[in-house]
Structures are given as C-alpha cells and as structure tokens.
Design an enzyme around this catalytic site. Structure first.
Site, PDB file in Angstrom:
ATOM      1  N   HIS A 164      22.974  -7.666   2.590  1.00 32.14           N
ATOM      2  CA  HIS A 164      22.800  -7.771   1.138  1.00 32.14           C
ATOM      3  C   HIS A 164      22.317  -6.470   0.505  1.00 32.14           C
ATOM      4  O   HIS A 164      22.399  -6.320  -0.719  1.00 32.14           O
ATOM      5  CB  HIS A 164      21.816  -8.901   0.819  1.00 32.14           C
ATOM      6  CG  HIS A 164      22.344 -10.255   1.141  1.00 32.14           C
ATOM      7  ND1 HIS A 164      22.775 -11.141   0.173  1.00 32.14           N
ATOM      8  CD2 HIS A 164      22.548 -10.879   2.333  1.00 32.14           C
ATOM      9  CE1 HIS A 164      23.204 -12.257   0.756  1.00 32.14           C
ATOM     10  NE2 HIS A 164      23.076 -12.125   2.064  1.00 32.14           N
ATOM     11  N   ASP A 372      20.707   0.297  -5.108  1.00 36.02           N
ATOM     12  CA  ASP A 372      20.760  -1.158  -5.017  1.00 36.02           C
ATOM     13  C   ASP A 372      22.108  -1.577  -4.453  1.00 36.02           C
ATOM     14  O   ASP A 372      23.148  -1.054  -4.877  1.00 36.02           O
ATOM     15  CB  ASP A 372      20.574  -1.799  -6.395  1.00 36.02           C
ATOM     16  CG  ASP A 372      19.707  -3.046  -6.348  1.00 36.02           C
ATOM     17  OD1 ASP A 372      19.691  -3.703  -5.289  1.00 36.02           O
ATOM     18  OD2 ASP A 372      19.058  -3.357  -7.356  1.00 36.02           O
TER      19      ASP A 372
END
Length: 469
Positions: A164, A372
């Site tokens: 993730h 991110d």
C-alpha cells in the site's frame, strides 16, 4: 470455536475490527475505518472466508472468532514485539526508507529478528486456516517476509501480495540489511501488486541486481514459478462517501463548520495523519509566507489543518508535532486577530461523517505529501463534491497525481511552487474549477475500491466468490 479451513484468506497486520470501549466502560468490536476493510471485508464475507491479523493490543490473547460471516484468526503480539516488529522494523526502518528516506531510517538487529518472528507467526496462522489450494491475499509492509514463509509451509496456495505504500528505487532498497531476504519474501507470492508502475519496475530491477534473475516484461521466473509484478492503483468506497455527502445531517454540519471555521472567509483544508511524509510543516510554512507577502490575508482565507495522532511513541513523530505546533503558534500570533486566526489546527481524530462535512465545507483541499503511495484523502474529497465545486491542490509525489488530472499539481519541496498552486486554486475561475472537478469525479467513480480488488484478484487468477469454506 471448531477449527475450519477457508478457500479465501486475507492477511493484514490488523484485523478488520477495532476493540472499542463505550461510555459505560464496556468493550465491543466495531468495524475499522479505511479503504482496505471496505474493499476486502465484503469479499471475505461473501466467500465465507477468513481474515488473519493482530487485534492492535499488546499481550492480547483473544481467541479466534467469527463476525459478520468472516472467521477472524487472531495473531497475538507481546509488548516487546509491538516495540520491535511494529514500531521498530516496520515503522522506524521500512516506512521511512520506502518513503524516499524523508526521515533517516534506523537499523537494529533485534528489530529484524522480531520482524521475522512475527511474520513467521502470521504465516503459521494463515497455513492453519487456508484450505487446500486456497487464495491468500497478503497486505503491506509489515508482512514483506510472509509470502515466502507461507509458500514454504503451503506450496499449494495461490498467494497475492499488495504493497500500500511506495516501493523505493534500487539505490535506497539496497541500504537495507538482509535486503535479499526481503526480496525473496515477496517472491514467495504469485502476484506482487504496487500502487504505481515505477514501483513494480523497481522491484523487478532488484530481482536482477540482488538475485541474478532475468525479469521479462512484468514477470520473473523464480524457483520454477512465474511471479508477476504489476501496478493496481487502490481507490475508495465512492458510494459510501457519496451517501454521506448526501446526508442532510452531514450537510448541516458542513454549513456549521463553514460558519464557525470560515465565516466569510475562503476555507482551505488539510487532513492528514501527523506523519513526516505528509508535508504538513512545509504546507503551513508556505501558507505563512502567503500571509507574509500579502498574497492571502487573514480576512480573506483560513487554513484548517486536521492532524490525526499517529505513532506518538516514536521520537520522529513527537518532534514533528512540536515543529508544526510551534509554527502554527508563530503564524497565528503574527497574523491573527482576536477571535480570528489564520490557521485552525486540530490535533484529533474525526469520524467519517465529520471528515465528509469538512470536505463539503472546504473551498480548497491541500493534499501535499512529500511521498505517498496513493493518498485516499484526495479521492475522498473528490467523491464528496457532488456539487462539482472545490479545488484540489495535489503533490506530484502521490499515486493519486497519476489519476486526478484536474488537480493543481505541485512539488511540495518547493515552497514557491506550493504557494503558486494554492494561489492558483484560490483565484481560478468557477467554470474552470467545475470542469476540473467533473473530470476527477468521473475517474474516481469509474475506478472505485471494488474495481481495484476485482482487478487484482482476476490477475491473481482466482475469483474469491467461487471459493468454498
């Protein structure tokens, strides 16, 4: 409970439930927030599947149990293992290094030993509940060793792994002690999923450099198996956000927030975990300079920064909080008036309903991480804007930047560029903003979290709904 075996198993650091203490002091389980649970819990339920994970508390000896049709196989962690496996190797070594070493990773032998021990315990628990030939989907950076450990125990399984967070370039990954073992851990999977294509390419390059393998396209042969590495950009439960945005109570809360936080001013919003990767201190610095050079005035706009508490026992996070709060105090002291400050700083968690109300209230959403993997807050803001209003200022170093082409993209390391992005969003023509938001909403609706999960499972070659418990 009688021991059973399941045809579809999700493995993640945490269970899909959190232990909650109510106002009477009684404890009960409630569904965890977040996109992963929203995506996978319904699939596990419809498949009659199992979920392997930690309860979140140290020395918790909760027995496995069933909830909403999903068998929850608990994996206990001692207090020392929480310190070494979770806060140590996972969050003080792997997390910073995988985020481009925004903060310096720490390397300790006892952390690595605990990480392997806990990964092995997860593998043993998974092997215990997985049926013959079952599909197992492993998630995230806390469990990088698990696919190989599980493959050694159960070569009959079909194993998928999804990361993730970002996957680092070769020159960063090779700094890790025992780096080849981590790579072999991932190669235990049949399919390794990443947020972005470059991450998959980094992984495949490493298999060549560290293990002398010969990747071709998206695949590499390893120990007689074909391992595929591919990007599967994760998304959100769009229908849930849309439902909340249409709720009259949420809309009323949005109106109240606009009156109390903004009044007659434009409302800029940041919503982040208080994490050094999120670029919060750079964002607040840029806003302070906008006030200082007169581009924005305290009478014109207000910045609302929600900082959700995170990893408060880790020194780097404590230092970040001190920096952010000191800068907020300086800006408010220099540019604020009595009862009217330029930065509203909220160090607290907010419910899903409260967050959607904030999204509806905000004229400009600031999502400016230094790094991110995806950033789901950006997608949530877009999904909430049923009115096709608002503007999104987005870091180009997020996975979301590859998908949300209507955003104002910025380099968060460049304060001047960050200031220009904020100014452009504030000054943009309303018709331009509507066009930008409409394009982003189409993207998010067409690629929701269910689309992500089904794409991954199709690529893995197994459909969980056909699995039998």
């Amino acid at each position: 409970m009688e021991r059973r075996r399941y045809g579809f198993v999700v493995v993640a650091n945490r269970l899909p439930l959190d232990r909650i203490t109510d106002e009477r002091g009684e404890q009960h389980w409630a569904r965890s927030p977040g996109g992963l649970v929203s995506a996978l819990e319904p699939i596990a339920r419809s498949a009659g599947g199992a979920w392997v994970g930690w309860t979140g508390g140290p020395d918790d000896d909760t027995e496995p149990f069933e909830a909403d049709g999903v068998y929850l196989r608990t994996v206990p962690l001692s207090g020392e293992e929480v310190d070494r496996y979770y806060e140590g190797q996972s969050n003080s070594t792997i997390w910073p290094l995988f985020h481009d070493a925004v903060e310096q990773p720490a390397h300790r032998r006892e952390w690595r030993i605990a990480y392997e021990t806990v990964n092995r315990r997860f593998a043993e628990a998974t092997a215990e509940v997985a049926d013959d030939g079952a599909t197992v989907w492993v998630h995230d950076y806390q469990l990088l060793l698990l696919p190989k450990l599980l493959r050694d125990l159960r070569p009959d399984l079909r194993i998928g792994f999804f990361l993730h967070i970002p996957f680092p370039p070769v020159e960063l990954f090779i700094q890790l002690p025992r780096r080849a073992e981590l790579l072999r851990g991932l190669l235990g999977a049949d399919l390794v999923g990443f947020q972005q294509p470059l991450a998959a390419q980094n992984f495949l390059r490493l298999t060549a450099q560290l293990l002398d393998l010969r990747p071709h396209g998206e695949q590499v042969e390893y120990q007689g198996r074909t391992v595929t590495a591919r990007a599967f950009p994760i998304s959100i439960d769009v229908s849930e956000i849309d439902r909340l945005a249409a709720d009259p109570e949420v809309q009323a809360e949005a109106s109240r927030l606009r009156r109390e936080l903004g009044g007659d001013r434009r409302l800029l919003l940041g919503v982040d975990r208080l994490d050094y990767t999120k670029g919060i201190d750079q964002r607040i610095e840029a806003y302070g300079e906008l006030l200082a050079d007169g581009t924005v005035s305290n009478d014109e706009a207000v910045l609302v920064q929600v900082a959700t508490p995170s990893r408060q026992r880790v020194a780097q996070y404590q230092q970040l909080r001190e920096r952010v709060e000191r800068e907020v105090g300086r800006i408010n002291g220099e540019f604020g008036d009595v009862g009217r400050v330029p930065v509203q700083y909220l160090f607290q968690s907010r419910s899903r309903e409260e967050l959607v109300a904030l999204y509806l209230a905000a004229d400009v959403m600031l999502v400016t991480p230094l790094r991110d993997g995806m950033n789901l807050v950006a997608k949530e803001y877009v999904a909430a804007r049923r009115d096709e209003g608002g503007a999104l200022v987005l870091s180009e170093f997020t996975g979301a930047a590859d998908e949300l082409h209507g955003a104002f993209l910025v380099n968060p390391y460049d304060v001047e560029e960050l200031k220009r992005g904020v100014s452009a969003a504030l000054r943009a023509d309303p018709e331009e903003l509507t066009d930008r938001m409409r394009r982003m909403r189409e993207q998010v609706w067409e690629h929701d979290v269910d689309h992500w999960a089904q794409e991954f499972l199709r690529a893995l070659g197994r459909h969980p709904l056909s699995a039998t418990p």
